[in-house]
Motif scaffolding. Structure first.
Motif, PDB file in Angstrom:
ATOM      1  N   VAL A   1      33.532  32.007  31.448  1.00  0.00           N
ATOM      2  CA  VAL A   1      34.223  31.482  31.842  1.00  0.00           C
ATOM      3  C   VAL A   1      33.445  31.358  33.636  1.00  0.00           C
ATOM      4  CG1 VAL A   1      36.330  31.700  32.901  1.00  0.00           C
ATOM      5  CG2 VAL A   1      36.389  32.735  30.312  1.00  0.00           C
ATOM      6  N   ILE A   2      33.185  29.838  33.084  1.00  0.00           N
ATOM      7  CA  ILE A   2      32.716  29.696  34.612  1.00  0.00           C
ATOM      8  C   ILE A   2      33.855  29.372  35.941  1.00  0.00           C
ATOM      9  CG2 ILE A   2      31.588  27.897  35.756  1.00  0.00           C
ATOM     10  CD1 ILE A   2      29.095  29.315  33.444  1.00  0.00           C
ATOM     11  N   LEU A   3      33.499  29.963  36.439  1.00  0.00           N
ATOM     12  CA  LEU A   3      34.982  30.605  37.657  1.00  0.00           C
ATOM     13  C   LEU A   3      34.345  30.138  38.609  1.00  0.00           C
ATOM     14  CD1 LEU A   3      37.505  32.084  37.827  1.00  0.00           C
ATOM     15  CD2 LEU A   3      36.170  33.887  38.924  1.00  0.00           C
ATOM     16  N   ALA A   4      35.152  28.286  38.391  1.00  0.00           N
ATOM     17  CA  ALA A   4      34.947  27.108  39.980  1.00  0.00           C
ATOM     18  C   ALA A   4      36.500  26.992  40.080  1.00  0.00           C
ATOM     19  CB  ALA A   4      34.737  26.162  38.963  1.00  0.00           C
ATOM     20  N   LEU A   5      37.664  28.640  40.858  1.00  0.00           N
ATOM     21  CA  LEU A   5      38.014  28.355  41.435  1.00  0.00           C
ATOM     22  C   LEU A   5      38.507  28.363  42.599  1.00  0.00           C
ATOM     23  CD1 LEU A   5      40.780  30.586  39.742  1.00  0.00           C
ATOM     24  CD2 LEU A   5      40.364  28.418  39.951  1.00  0.00           C
ATOM     25  N   LYS A   6      38.452  27.545  43.947  1.00  0.00           N
ATOM     26  CA  LYS A   6      38.016  27.423  45.553  1.00  0.00           C
ATOM     27  C   LYS A   6      37.961  29.071  45.581  1.00  0.00           C
ATOM     28  CE  LYS A   6      39.000  23.191  46.493  1.00  0.00           C
ATOM     29  NZ  LYS A   6      37.920  22.573  46.297  1.00  0.00           N
ATOM     30  N   PRO A   7      37.295  29.449  46.650  1.00  0.00           N
ATOM     31  CA  PRO A   7      37.586  31.196  47.191  1.00  0.00           C
ATOM     32  C   PRO A   7      38.472  31.302  47.487  1.00  0.00           C
ATOM     33  CG  PRO A   7      35.406  29.723  48.137  1.00  0.00           C
ATOM     34  CD  PRO A   7      36.397  28.822  47.089  1.00  0.00           C
ATOM     35  N   GLN A   8      39.693  30.953  48.216  1.00  0.00           N
ATOM     36  CA  GLN A   8      40.948  30.539  48.866  1.00  0.00           C
ATOM     37  C   GLN A   8      42.490  31.674  48.562  1.00  0.00           C
ATOM     38  OE1 GLN A   8      39.180  28.115  49.344  1.00  0.00           O
ATOM     39  NE2 GLN A   8      40.877  26.391  49.637  1.00  0.00           N
ATOM     40  N   VAL A   9      41.737  30.828  46.517  1.00  0.00           N
ATOM     41  CA  VAL A   9      42.684  30.829  45.382  1.00  0.00           C
ATOM     42  C   VAL A   9      42.079  32.126  44.609  1.00  0.00           C
ATOM     43  CG1 VAL A   9      43.232  28.413  46.039  1.00  0.00           C
ATOM     44  CG2 VAL A   9      42.009  29.228  44.282  1.00  0.00           C
ATOM     45  N   LEU A  10      40.902  32.393  44.428  1.00  0.00           N
ATOM     46  CA  LEU A  10      41.031  33.255  43.894  1.00  0.00           C
ATOM     47  C   LEU A  10      41.487  35.097  43.476  1.00  0.00           C
ATOM     48  CD1 LEU A  10      36.681  33.430  43.756  1.00  0.00           C
ATOM     49  CD2 LEU A  10      38.015  33.634  41.821  1.00  0.00           C
ATOM     50  N   PRO A  11      41.852  35.174  44.607  1.00  0.00           N
ATOM     51  CA  PRO A  11      43.081  36.043  44.800  1.00  0.00           C
ATOM     52  C   PRO A  11      44.368  36.140  44.410  1.00  0.00           C
ATOM     53  CG  PRO A  11      41.730  35.967  46.959  1.00  0.00           C
ATOM     54  CD  PRO A  11      41.378  35.093  46.643  1.00  0.00           C
ATOM     55  N   ASP A  12      44.782  35.731  44.206  1.00  0.00           N
ATOM     56  CA  ASP A  12      46.219  34.822  43.203  1.00  0.00           C
ATOM     57  C   ASP A  12      45.976  34.672  42.128  1.00  0.00           C
ATOM     58  OD1 ASP A  12      47.695  35.245  46.046  1.00  0.00           O
ATOM     59  OD2 ASP A  12      46.735  33.364  46.327  1.00  0.00           O
ATOM     60  N   GLU A  13      44.954  34.094  41.853  1.00  0.00           N
ATOM     61  CA  GLU A  13      44.173  33.508  40.629  1.00  0.00           C
ATOM     62  C   GLU A  13      43.803  34.527  39.301  1.00  0.00           C
ATOM     63  OE1 GLU A  13      45.156  30.354  39.357  1.00  0.00           O
ATOM     64  OE2 GLU A  13      46.771  30.162  41.333  1.00  0.00           O
ATOM     65  N   ALA A  14      42.768  34.998  39.917  1.00  0.00           N
ATOM     66  CA  ALA A  14      42.016  36.291  39.336  1.00  0.00           C
ATOM     67  C   ALA A  14      42.368  37.108  38.299  1.00  0.00           C
ATOM     68  CB  ALA A  14      40.359  36.025  40.432  1.00  0.00           C
ATOM     69  N   PRO A  15      43.215  37.576  39.116  1.00  0.00           N
ATOM     70  CA  PRO A  15      43.703  38.657  38.319  1.00  0.00           C
ATOM     71  C   PRO A  15      45.107  38.581  37.439  1.00  0.00           C
ATOM     72  CG  PRO A  15      44.379  39.128  40.956  1.00  0.00           C
ATOM     73  CD  PRO A  15      44.182  37.738  40.815  1.00  0.00           C
ATOM     74  N   ALA A  16      45.377  37.512  36.882  1.00  0.00           N
ATOM     75  CA  ALA A  16      45.839  37.303  35.742  1.00  0.00           C
ATOM     76  C   ALA A  16      45.118  36.285  34.973  1.00  0.00           C
ATOM     77  CB  ALA A  16      46.596  36.203  36.364  1.00  0.00           C
ATOM     78  N   LEU A  17      43.911  35.838  35.142  1.00  0.00           N
ATOM     79  CA  LEU A  17      42.859  36.315  34.550  1.00  0.00           C
ATOM     80  C   LEU A  17      41.734  36.468  33.898  1.00  0.00           C
ATOM     81  CD1 LEU A  17      41.287  32.534  36.523  1.00  0.00           C
ATOM     82  CD2 LEU A  17      42.968  32.929  34.693  1.00  0.00           C
ATOM     83  N   GLY A  18      42.061  37.254  34.898  1.00  0.00           N
ATOM     84  CA  GLY A  18      41.546  39.229  34.620  1.00  0.00           C
ATOM     85  C   GLY A  18      42.108  40.107  33.119  1.00  0.00           C
ATOM     86  N   ALA A  19      42.945  39.868  33.351  1.00  0.00           N
ATOM     87  CA  ALA A  19      44.453  40.561  32.614  1.00  0.00           C
ATOM     88  C   ALA A  19      44.059  39.826  31.290  1.00  0.00           C
ATOM     89  CB  ALA A  19      45.659  39.753  33.370  1.00  0.00           C
ATOM     90  N   LEU A  20      43.077  38.821  30.857  1.00  0.00           N
ATOM     91  CA  LEU A  20      43.628  38.597  29.953  1.00  0.00           C
ATOM     92  C   LEU A  20      42.065  39.140  28.999  1.00  0.00           C
ATOM     93  CD1 LEU A  20      44.190  34.980  30.284  1.00  0.00           C
ATOM     94  CD2 LEU A  20      45.305  36.551  29.429  1.00  0.00           C
ATOM     95  N   CYS A  21      41.318  39.618  29.242  1.00  0.00           N
ATOM     96  CA  CYS A  21      40.360  40.190  29.624  1.00  0.00           C
ATOM     97  C   CYS A  21      40.300  42.148  28.546  1.00  0.00           C
ATOM     98  CB  CYS A  21      38.639  40.850  29.878  1.00  0.00           C
ATOM     99  SG  CYS A  21      37.816  39.089  30.733  1.00  0.00           S
ATOM    100  N   THR A  22      40.666  42.831  27.656  1.00  0.00           N
ATOM    101  CA  THR A  22      40.354  44.084  27.314  1.00  0.00           C
ATOM    102  C   THR A  22      39.221  44.238  26.682  1.00  0.00           C
ATOM    103  OG1 THR A  22      40.770  42.840  25.181  1.00  0.00           O
ATOM    104  CG2 THR A  22      43.036  43.239  26.691  1.00  0.00           C
ATOM    105  N   ALA A  23      39.822  45.350  26.105  1.00  0.00           N
ATOM    106  CA  ALA A  23      38.288  46.613  25.426  1.00  0.00           C
ATOM    107  C   ALA A  23      37.811  45.406  24.105  1.00  0.00           C
ATOM    108  CB  ALA A  23      38.320  47.467  25.525  1.00  0.00           C
ATOM    109  N   GLU A  24      38.464  44.817  23.971  1.00  0.00           N
ATOM    110  CA  GLU A  24      38.326  44.162  22.440  1.00  0.00           C
ATOM    111  C   GLU A  24      38.548  42.909  22.433  1.00  0.00           C
ATOM    112  OE1 GLU A  24      41.875  45.733  22.968  1.00  0.00           O
ATOM    113  OE2 GLU A  24      40.638  47.832  22.143  1.00  0.00           O
ATOM    114  N   SER A  25      38.128  42.539  23.709  1.00  0.00           N
ATOM    115  CA  SER A  25      38.007  41.241  24.041  1.00  0.00           C
ATOM    116  C   SER A  25      37.478  40.437  25.266  1.00  0.00           C
ATOM    117  CB  SER A  25      39.291  40.108  23.734  1.00  0.00           C
ATOM    118  OG  SER A  25      38.950  38.717  23.936  1.00  0.00           O
ATOM    119  N   PRO A  26      36.333  41.535  25.817  1.00  0.00           N
ATOM    120  CA  PRO A  26      35.713  41.058  26.803  1.00  0.00           C
ATOM    121  C   PRO A  26      35.085  40.333  27.254  1.00  0.00           C
ATOM    122  CG  PRO A  26      34.057  41.977  25.953  1.00  0.00           C
ATOM    123  CD  PRO A  26      35.884  41.833  24.858  1.00  0.00           C
ATOM    124  N   LYS A  27      35.188  39.724  28.182  1.00  0.00           N
ATOM    125  CA  LYS A  27      34.770  38.261  28.462  1.00  0.00           C
ATOM    126  C   LYS A  27      33.317  37.947  29.718  1.00  0.00           C
ATOM    127  CE  LYS A  27      38.141  35.781  27.393  1.00  0.00           C
ATOM    128  NZ  LYS A  27      38.430  35.556  25.739  1.00  0.00           N
TER     129      LYS A  27
END
Length: 164
Positions: free
Chosen positions: A60-86
């Protein structure tokens, strides 16, 4: 920057356009993205959902604006699991590896990069550094991806990023 990187990846034959999935919230961003691929036989996929991009991607190329990362990134990280790391490659200016790792969680391998604007015409220079979880294969892939827009250099210490 996301449009430039995606176009560079296709232009450098790193991936086919059809292998890319991208997202943004606005129709204007979508239209700008597709305009960059006007001459391609196949077009990238498009969605308005960042979560869909992460769910369908290994890198994933994370090209979000720095000011939105604290709100957006945790939901994206939640899609990563030990079985499906990113592997996440961030192009967000001034955003530390520690912050990215905190937001994206334990199953995300994170590379912080700092491309400059000549990437837009394939003549850029990009420095990149990774978290401890990043493998040599990840670094090699990141070098190919980031190098598609010009030159890319792996640096050993994040504190060197600001000097670059």
């Amino acid at each position: 920057m996301a449009v430039a990187l995606a176009r560079g990846l296709v232009g450098a034959n790193v991936v086919q356009a059809a292998d890319i999935i991208a997202s943004a919230r606005s129709n204007a961003s979508r239209d700008k993205f597709f305009a960059a691929f006007a001459g391609c036989e196949e077009l990238p996929a498009w969605t308005s959902s960042n979560a869909e991009v992460v769910a369908k991607s290994d890198v994933v190329i994370l090209a979000l604006k720095p000011q939105v990362l604290p709100d957006e990134a945790p939901a994206l990280g939640a899609l990563c699991t030990a079985e499906s790391p990113k592997l996440f490659i961030s192009v967000a200016a001034g955003t530390s590896l520690a912050s990215l790792r905190n937001w994206l969680g334990p199953h995300a391998r994170v590379i912080r990069s700092m491309p400059n604007t000549p990437v837009l015409v394939g003549q850029g220079a990009t420095a990149y550094v990774g978290s401890p979880e990043v493998t040599e294969a990840d670094y090699a892939l990141a070098g190919r991806i980031l190098g598609a827009g010009g030159k890319a250099w792996r640096i050993e210490k994040e504190e060197w990023m600001n000097s670059v």
